[in-house]
Write an enzyme that holds these catalytic residues in place. Structure first.
Site: not given
Ligand code: MUC
Ligand code: MG
Length: 366
Positions: A162, A191, A217, A242, A266, A294
């Site tokens: 992240k 991401d 992402e 995303d 997702k 998610q």
């Protein structure tokens, strides 16, 4: 077989530590368990994880839309009439997680009624998926320790980091520390959950060149249309859409306008039906997909692996299937197992999400 009623049960299970990322953080899985009851006594099960800061859904909104809109409209329908169910839910825009869970619960009923595992109904390609683990915001040394522990304990060799923090150096440092500590063999991708501008993302890509990153992402908001297109054109690695691409229509718009060149699917927000449409769109256009997370429970992760393993294109990359490991407990009666970096599909009729009723009684909030 006819749908009688749909239950939407709010529950809360704490995380062992908060999971933080650019668009928010979670301290507890405050989700909604969806149960579709039929006149034949079968029950279809799925999990709806609200993400208020991303899609605007909350536990209360999911319960309301299922109780007041989808439940009454779907009652009396045969779960096998999937396209009718889709058209009914499509009348109401947004509410993607509520729709996704109802759709998965309907597939679960179809599988149970036919006595067939849903991964076979969907495509039956593989019997499991490699796992990618998502690393939330933490100091770089702690991230490395977490990744090494997950590699040793579960055999996981793919990590999604992240990012999207400022100053940019925080994330750049984390990439360098992970790459040095984990070696060349481990896959790392990023991401940013819209935390940067497109130009900041370009700067991060320059400062992490040679680090072997495989994707970036949602670097910035997709509405930054021109700068994001420039980013996609100049990036040596795929730019993955995303939260900008929850529906097939969004996927078409972003791919055709050059806002991304890979897609995160997702099941939590697309169900199996729309996820199938998105996957077809991507394979038809020659675009890579990842099976995303998610921040799913074991119920949600089981749904992701059921879909992801079913098709060749969706099981090529490791799927994000392991963040239930950050939870203090779960509702699934038979826990998911990650062995040698892989989660297997269930060979029981339906999706296989049997609920531990004692745990549900303990964690439910209604
Ligand atoms: C991701 O891929 O963005 C963070 C929030 C959410 O809904 O999903 C995660 C992971
Ligand atoms: Mg993401």
């Amino acid at each position: 077989m006819k749908i009688e009623r749909i239950e939407a049960i709010p529950y809360s299970i704490p995380y062992t530590h908060p999971l933080r990322f650019a668009s928010g953080e979670v301290h507890a899985a405050e989700h909604v368990l969806i149960r579709v009851h039929t006149d034949e006594g079968l029950v279809g099960t799925a999990d709806a994880p609200p993400r208020p800061y991303t899609y605007g859904e909350t536990q209360a909104s999911i319960i309301a839309v299922v109780r007041d809109i989808f439940g009454p409209q779907l009652a009396g329908l045969d779960p096998l009439d999937r396209e009718k169910a889709q058209q009914i839910m499509r009348r109401t825009i947004h509410n993607d997680t509520a729709k996704g869970a109802v759709d998965i619960a309907l597939w679960d009923l179809i599988g149970q009624s036919l006595g067939t595992p849903v991964h076979q109904l969907l495509g039956g390609y593989a019997d499991g998926m490699r796992v990618s683990h998502m690393l939330g915001f933490r100091p770089a040394a702690e991230l490395l320790e977490e990744a090494q522990r997950f590699r040793e304990q579960y055999g996981i060799t793919t990590f999604k980091l992240k990012t999207g923090r400022r100053p940019l150096g925080l994330d750049v440092e984390a990439v360098h520390v992970l790459r040095e500590g984990l070696g060349e063999e481990v896959e790392i991708y990023l991401d940013a959950n819209r935390g940067w501008t497109a130009n900041e993302a370009l700067e991060v890509l320059r400062r992490t060149e040679g680090m072997g990153l495989t994707a970036l992402e949602e670097p910035c908001d997709a509405s930054e249309a021109l700068s994001r297109r420039r980013l996609v054109q100049h990036s040596a690695i795929p730019i993955v859409g995303d939260e900008s691409v929850p529906t097939p229509g969004d996927v078409s718009r972003e791919l055709l306008s050059g806002g991304c060149n890979a897609i995160c699917i997702k099941t939590a927000r697309s169900g199996f039906t729309q996820a199938t449409e998105i996957l077809g769109l991507c394979t038809g256009l020659g675009v890579d997909v990842t099976m995303g997370n998610q921040i799913d429970t074991q119920i949600g992760s089981l749904a992701t692996v059921t879909f992801g393993a079913a098709h060749e294109a969706s099981q090529r990359r490791a799927g994000e299937l392991s963040n239930f490991l950050d939870m203090a407990d779960d509702l699934l009666a038979e826990p998911l197992v990650i062995r040698d970096g892989v989660i297997r599909v269930r060979e029981t009729a339906g999706v296989g999400a049997v609920i531990d009723e004692d745990k549900l009684a303990r964690y439910r909030q209604d």
